[in-house]
Design an enzyme around this catalytic site. Structure first.
Site, PDB file in Angstrom:
ATOM      1  N   SER A  75       0.860  -1.368  -0.088  1.00 51.93           N
ATOM      2  CA  SER A  75       0.124  -0.016  -0.095  1.00 51.93           C
ATOM      3  C   SER A  75       0.877   1.210   0.029  1.00 51.93           C
ATOM      4  CB  SER A  75      -0.827   0.019   1.262  1.00 51.93           C
ATOM      5  OG  SER A  75      -1.949  -1.019   1.246  1.00 51.93           O
ATOM      6  N   HIS A 138       2.018  -4.455   9.860  1.00 46.36           N
ATOM      7  CA  HIS A 138       1.041  -4.776   8.952  1.00 46.36           C
ATOM      8  C   HIS A 138      -0.421  -5.562   9.539  1.00 46.36           C
ATOM      9  CE1 HIS A 138       2.636  -3.907   5.171  1.00 46.36           C
ATOM     10  NE2 HIS A 138       3.573  -5.180   5.020  1.00 46.36           N
ATOM     11  N   ARG A 294       8.468  -1.652  -8.195  1.00 44.25           N
ATOM     12  CA  ARG A 294       7.963  -2.197  -9.310  1.00 44.25           C
ATOM     13  C   ARG A 294       7.671  -0.861 -10.263  1.00 44.25           C
ATOM     14  NH1 ARG A 294       3.205  -3.808 -12.031  1.00 44.25           N
ATOM     15  NH2 ARG A 294       2.109  -2.882 -10.473  1.00 44.25           N
TER      16      ARG A 294
HETATM   17  P1  PAP Z   1       5.343  -4.076   1.640  1.00 42.73           P
HETATM   18  O1  PAP Z   1       4.177  -4.113   1.914  1.00 42.73           O
HETATM   19  O2  PAP Z   1       6.028  -5.189   0.980  1.00 42.73           O
HETATM   20  O3  PAP Z   1       6.485  -3.025   2.275  1.00 42.73           O
HETATM   21  P2  PAP Z   1       4.661  -1.733  -0.249  1.00 42.73           P
HETATM   22  O4  PAP Z   1       6.088  -0.691   0.078  1.00 42.73           O
HETATM   23  O5  PAP Z   1       3.587  -1.042   0.884  1.00 42.73           O
HETATM   24  O6  PAP Z   1       5.274  -3.182   0.079  1.00 42.73           O
HETATM   25  O7  PAP Z   1       4.407  -1.658  -1.475  1.00 42.73           O
HETATM   26  C1  PAP Z   1       5.160  -1.902  -2.708  1.00 42.73           C
HETATM   27  C2  PAP Z   1       4.558  -0.880  -3.725  1.00 42.73           C
HETATM   28  O8  PAP Z   1       4.786   0.576  -3.582  1.00 42.73           O
HETATM   29  C3  PAP Z   1       4.960  -1.165  -5.176  1.00 42.73           C
HETATM   30  O9  PAP Z   1       3.753  -0.556  -6.216  1.00 42.73           O
HETATM   31  P3  PAP Z   1       3.630  -1.417  -7.764  1.00 42.73           P
HETATM   32  O10 PAP Z   1       3.776  -2.722  -7.507  1.00 42.73           O
HETATM   33  O11 PAP Z   1       2.330  -0.852  -7.916  1.00 42.73           O
HETATM   34  O12 PAP Z   1       4.636  -0.638  -8.257  1.00 42.73           O
HETATM   35  C4  PAP Z   1       6.101  -0.011  -5.297  1.00 42.73           C
HETATM   36  O13 PAP Z   1       6.390   0.216  -6.812  1.00 42.73           O
HETATM   37  C5  PAP Z   1       5.585   1.091  -4.640  1.00 42.73           C
HETATM   38  N1  PAP Z   1       6.556   1.906  -4.098  1.00 42.73           N
HETATM   39  C6  PAP Z   1       7.786   1.536  -3.339  1.00 42.73           C
HETATM   40  N2  PAP Z   1       8.339   2.686  -3.145  1.00 42.73           N
HETATM   41  C7  PAP Z   1       7.654   3.664  -3.646  1.00 42.73           C
HETATM   42  C8  PAP Z   1       7.882   5.314  -3.542  1.00 42.73           C
HETATM   43  N3  PAP Z   1       8.929   5.812  -2.987  1.00 42.73           N
HETATM   44  N4  PAP Z   1       7.016   6.125  -4.191  1.00 42.73           N
HETATM   45  C9  PAP Z   1       5.949   5.462  -4.368  1.00 42.73           C
HETATM   46  N5  PAP Z   1       5.519   4.112  -4.583  1.00 42.73           N
HETATM   47  C10 PAP Z   1       6.576   3.196  -4.196  1.00 42.73           C
END
Ligand code: PAP
Length: 331
Positions: A75, A138, A294
């Site tokens: 999220s 979480h 991603r």
């Molecule tokens: P987690 O619950 O495993 O920690 P989390 O960081 O909540 O994961 O979610 C990953 C998502 O946040 C990814 O989204 P996507 O698959 O749609 O691309 C990831 O790309 C996105 N994300 C990570 N870092 C950032 C950031 N700095 N700014 C915006 N989105 C981000």
């Protein structure tokens, strides 16, 4: 399920009773090769995190100064951890030698149940951490240890529209299966399970509503952020709000000197994604650090969900959130 319904027997359970207890719970598996999810305290808990959940609930003593980042997986947790760390530590490290340039945000802001309390043989030493301690979870609101609710500690909850959150989660599982050369989870199946609420820490709507209602009841205790609002806020108002909530507001001089923009840039998807600390190596859980970065977009789900899937989820979310005042922008 309210906290008062959390079975006290779970909290007082000894580590060697946990496996036996786990076998009494309903369980589901998203797909062959993915960990079992156990239905516990009203949410779906990954098997490997169960001990950490119990130990966290049993042992964690919150301090009034603690700052807790909470979310359902995928999220915006990584982003929020980076932002909180950068805001709180901006005068300690500055921007050229900031630990965020050399360490993954999850290493700087650890998860309580999925990291610190995971070890069956040792309890973490959290006493020596300097204030404010920035920690993460979480877990749903109802399952948080009582001391988090009773103390003055503050919770930042980051939420994301369920369409993108589920697609992000599915990609995460897919990548893991590819790395391990295991069976790939079909999207249709993952989607179906998701709509039934069966996914890590799900159901999504219960998770979001728990924190949403807590934020309405006590806005000084729980700040409810939305990924989509943060993405579209070019004036960075969310960063100012977050800094005030965390107790580290920006001064007029800092605003003038562009400190808010510097924090935004440091923690941006584009910046974090290319850092060596984030694109090489694995996290403790065994997954690639790069899988946390991603696309980082709003609305990517349209490339994956069929119109009928989107309709089903839309109806389901509307029904579950009806009357709560909570809504999500999905594009
Ligand atoms: P987690 O619950 O495993 O920690 P989390 O960081 O909540 O994961 O979610 C990953 C998502 O946040 C990814 O989204 P996507 O698959 O749609 O691309 C990831 O790309 C996105 N994300 C990570 N870092 C950032 C950031 N700095 N700014 C915006 N989105 C981000």
């Amino acid at each position: 399920m309210e906290q008062k319904d959390v079975p006290r027997s779970c909290i007082s359970m000894e580590a060697d009773q946990e496996d036996e207890f786990l076998q009494t719970l309903p369980r589901e598996r998203i797909w062959e090769g993915t960990p079992y999810l156990y239905h516990f305290q009203g949410f779906w808990c990954p098997s490997w995190a169960f001990h950490g959940v119990i130990s966290f609930q049993k042992h964690f003593q919150a301090r009034d100064t603690d700052l807790i980042i909470a979310s359902v997986p995928k999220s915006g947790t990584t982003w929020s951890k980076a932002l909180a760390f950068a805001i709180v530590n901006r005068n300690r490290y500055g921007f050229t030698a900031n630990p965020l340039l050399t360490a993954n945000p999850h290493d700087l802001v650890p998860f309580l149940e999925m990291d610190l309390y995971l070890d069956k043989n040792n309890l973490p030493n959290l006493e020596d951490r300097s204030d404010p301690r920035i920690l993460a979870t979480h877990l749903p609101y109802a399952s948080l240890p009582v001391s988090i609710k009773d103390s003055g500690c503050r919770i930042v909850y980051v939420s994301r529209n369920p369409f993108d959150q589920l697609i992000s989660h599915w990609h995460f599982l897919l990548k893991r299966s590819q790395e391990e050369a295991g069976p790939l989870v079909p999207l249709e199946h993952f989607f179906d399970m998701y709509c039934k609420g069966v996914h890590s820490n799900g159901p999504f709507w219960d998770h979001a509503l728990g924190y949403w209602n807590a934020s309405l009841e006590n806005p000084n205790k729980v700040l409810f952020l939305k990924y989509e609002d943060m993405k579209e806020d070019v004036n960075l108002g969310y960063l100012k709000k977050l800094a005030v909530f965390l107790g580290f507001p920006f001064s007029a001089d800092e605003e003038r000197d562009g400190v808010i923009e510097q924090i935004s840039r440091l923690c941006s998807f584009e910046n974090l994604k290319v850092l060596q600390a984030n694109n090489t190596g694995k996290m403790k859980g065994g997954f690639q650090k790069s899988s946390l970065f991603r696309k980082g977009e709003v609305g990517d789900w349209v490339n994956y969900l069929t119109p009928s899937m989107a309709e089903r989820l839309k109806n389901q979310v509307e029904e579950k959130l009806a009357g709560s005042g909570l809504t999500f922008k999905a594009s």
